[in-house]
Design an enzyme around this catalytic site. Structure first.
Site, PDB file in Angstrom:
ATOM      1  N   ASP A 101     -29.570 -47.833 -20.549  1.00 25.29           N
ATOM      2  CA  ASP A 101     -28.267 -48.439 -20.772  1.00 25.29           C
ATOM      3  C   ASP A 101     -28.092 -49.541 -19.735  1.00 25.29           C
ATOM      4  O   ASP A 101     -28.440 -49.353 -18.569  1.00 25.29           O
ATOM      5  CB  ASP A 101     -27.177 -47.373 -20.552  1.00 25.29           C
ATOM      6  CG  ASP A 101     -26.254 -47.214 -21.735  1.00 25.29           C
ATOM      7  OD1 ASP A 101     -25.330 -48.033 -21.866  1.00 25.29           O
ATOM      8  OD2 ASP A 101     -26.457 -46.265 -22.517  1.00 25.29           O
ATOM      9  N   ASP A 208     -24.197 -52.223 -22.885  1.00 23.80           N
ATOM     10  CA  ASP A 208     -22.839 -51.683 -22.923  1.00 23.80           C
ATOM     11  C   ASP A 208     -21.810 -52.814 -23.019  1.00 23.80           C
ATOM     12  O   ASP A 208     -21.944 -53.823 -22.331  1.00 23.80           O
ATOM     13  CB  ASP A 208     -22.636 -50.893 -21.616  1.00 23.80           C
ATOM     14  CG  ASP A 208     -21.361 -50.072 -21.599  1.00 23.80           C
ATOM     15  OD1 ASP A 208     -21.220 -49.195 -22.455  1.00 23.80           O
ATOM     16  OD2 ASP A 208     -20.528 -50.296 -20.704  1.00 23.80           O
TER      17      ASP A 208
END
Ligand code: GLC
Ligand code: CA
Length: 575
Positions: A101, A208
């Site tokens: 991420d 993200d």
């Protein structure tokens, strides 16, 4: 039709792992990297091509690691950077890839960058974050620079006593937003959050909140849509801001383009396909693909009222899916398909039925849908065994998510003050279906204590009561299990990739409120997929334009002319 040029990530089945809840290897009750390494063969057997690991970086864990205090360190209870090296190698040895991420809209307030930034108004890193003076209302009370409501309820601004200014945070107070207008901050992000990991062999990122880096610098108030409160939903003001494409492009050109890696962005509030194409067209070179959030948010309430659950309407879901399935036609963009992630309730509860008699058949029907979608598919941990939401009886004390608790407490305060007693039951019900906690419960490995997730006394989060029934160990040897069905479907998807990964999607009977029927067309052959989203039997006749042959159903004995409750079928024909 020309087959799109082959990029490994296009045909990949990506599996998302939530580190806290996947597998605990040392008995402290929290999942960890060692646990994930011990399950890599399980993922390989399932047919996974890419493992995506949610944030495992050093963090005070206010938002489960989406508040990072050091990009170059692993959160100690999860393991070390060397453990990640081992994990990357374990994936690569099996021909799988591994992605992380990338959380760079904000850091934790405990990140060194922020600590410096907040230390004085003339610190060199002051403008790495957004600092603004207070405003004052007519009565002389201090008020924040704008009236924006944060994603986790409350204001997007927190007052800092030391330097007597507010700082901006779209999410929790502990997640200050980085100021991407500052070039030194951008370069530090590229080095610390990206190159550090890519140089160690990581194969890319799930990016993200990718469209929130550029804020409108005027910092105007949002339009008042909720007259009873000061804070107003404002996401439309900070999504897709003025410099966003410049930033994402720079990230690609300076970093991503130097590696053989993939990127998938989390893209909210961007319903216009032309705009999405600016992010994902191959020639624009910004991102490889994005998650189209409008399908995932189908049953949410409005921007402020996320947890006002409104049951999804099948024609709307079909329209949203069709839009993003057809998105790649005639463009050089790519698309994704997903039904679950760590920010949502389980798909069986949301889109089908978790009642005991329908649970498994629903899981298989949704598996058919996912594995016949054009684009890169994403599977969330536990989806492959048909994990379901926590029982409705669980009290709020079992919920751990900061968003859930903030919404709940806000609603409770409105009830107690008498301002709006209707909120609490609405939010409670919404959380039972949509709460992020449902996807964050420990993975159900077997029927031993704590579902085999941990050998310790206490998992960090309560294990689902039904784990003795729904678990991996039970499903592995069972040819008829949800898990075996997923494996079979993932194999089928590979075998017919021309159709299932790349085929042209066409929706049939769009207005039908019970069934979802579509075709996939490739150069040599075509598929017809029929899904019954209802508990009742539906009439169903295959079209006579082709010689459709039934390839599979999630029922043992499919009946001609009918679709059984939550039945899913795939037919194929030569073109
Ligand atoms: C993304 C993540 C979510 C997190 C938020 C803030 O939406 O998926 O879990 O809370 O960003 O980083
Ligand atoms: Ca552990």
């Amino acid at each position: 039709m020309q087959m799109p040029t082959g990029k490994w990530w296009k045909e990949a089945a990506v599996y998302q792992v939530y580190p806290a809840s996947f597998k605990d290897s040392n008995g402290d009750g929290l999942g960890d990297i060692g646990g994930l390494i011990s399950k890599i063969d399980y993922l390989h057997d399932l047919g996974v091509d890419v493992v995506w690991l949610c944030p495992m970086f050093d963090s005070p864990q206010h938002d489960m690691g989406y508040d990072i205090s050091n990009y170059e360190k692993v959160y100690e209870p999860y393991g070390t950077v060397e453990d990640i090296d081992i994990l990357v190698k374990a994936c690569h040895d099996r021909g799988m890839r591994f992605i992380l991420d990338l959380v760079v809209n904000h850091t934790s307030d405990e990140h060194e960058w922020f600590k410096e930034s907040r230390s004085s108004r003339d610190n060199p890193k002051r403008d790495w974050y957004f600092w603004k003076p207070a405003r004052y209302d007519d009565a002389g009370n201090r008020i924040p620079p704008t009236n924006w409501r944060s994603y986790f309820a409350g204001s997007t601004w927190t007052w800092d006593e030391t330097t007597q200014e507010y700082y901006l945070h779209l999410y929790a107070t502990q997640q200050p937003d980085l100021n991407w207008n500052c070039e030194a901050a951008r370069n530090a992000i590229y080095d610390s959050a990206m190159r550090f990991w890519l140089d160690r062999g990581v194969d890319g990122f799930r990016v993200d909140t990718v469209n929130k880096y550029s804020k409108p610098l005027e910092f105007h108030d949002a339009i008042i849509t909720d007259p009873n409160h000061y804070e107003q939903p404002a996401a439309y003001m900070f999504c897709n801001g003025p410099r966003i494409h410049e930033f994402v492009k720079e990230m690609h050109d300076k970093v991503i383009s130097q590696y053989d890696c993939m990127t998938v962005g989390e893209l909210s509030l961007t319903p216009d396909p032309d705009h999405v194409l600016r992010y994902v067209s191959a020639s624009a070179k910004q991102l490889d693909m994005v998650f189209h959030i409008d399908t995932g948010n189908m049953d949410h309430g409005g921007p402020k009222d996320k947890y006002d659950h409104r049951p999804f309407i099948l024609p709307e879901l079909k329209a949203a899916i069709t839009k993003w399935q057809k998105f790649i036609e005639g463009t050089d963009g790519w698309t994704t398909a997903f039904l679950e992630n760590h920010d949502n309730g389980r798909s069986i509860d949301r889109y089908a039925s978790s009642e005991p008699e329908f649970r498994e058949i629903s899981a298989k029907m949704l598996a058919i849908m996912m594995t016949t979608m054009t684009g890169t598919i994403f599977i969330y941990q536990g989806q492959e065994i048909g994990m379901i939401n926590a029982p409705k009886e669980w009290p709020i004390e079992e919920y751990k998510d900061i968003e859930a608790l903030n919404y709940y407490n806000e609603a409770r305060a409105l009830s107690i003050s008498g301002e709006d007693p209707s909120r609490l039951p609405i939010v409670t019900r919404g959380l039972q279906i949509l709460g992020r906690d449902h996807g964050r419960m420990p993975m159900q490995w077997d029927s031993t204590a704590h579902s085999g997730f941990t050998t310790g006394d206490k998992p960090w989060m309560r294990v689902h009561d039904l784990y003795p029934e729904i678990n991996v160990a039970k499903q592995v040897p069972d040819e008829k299990s949800v898990l075996s069905f997923w494996k079979r479907m993932l194999r089928l998807r590979k075998e017919y990739r021309d159709l299932l990964v790349y085929g042209i999607f066409d929706l049939l009977d769009p207005g039908n409120e019970k069934t979802f029927v579509y075709t996939k067309t490739g150069e040599r052959r075509a598929a017809l997929v029929a899904l019954n989203f209802d508990q009742g039997v539906q009439d169903f006749e295959v079209s006579t334009d082709k010689e459709w042959k039934l390839v599979l159903s999630n029922y043992d004995a499919p009946v001609a002319g009918k679709l059984a409750p939550f039945e899913g079928r795939v037919y194929m024909s030569a073109n």
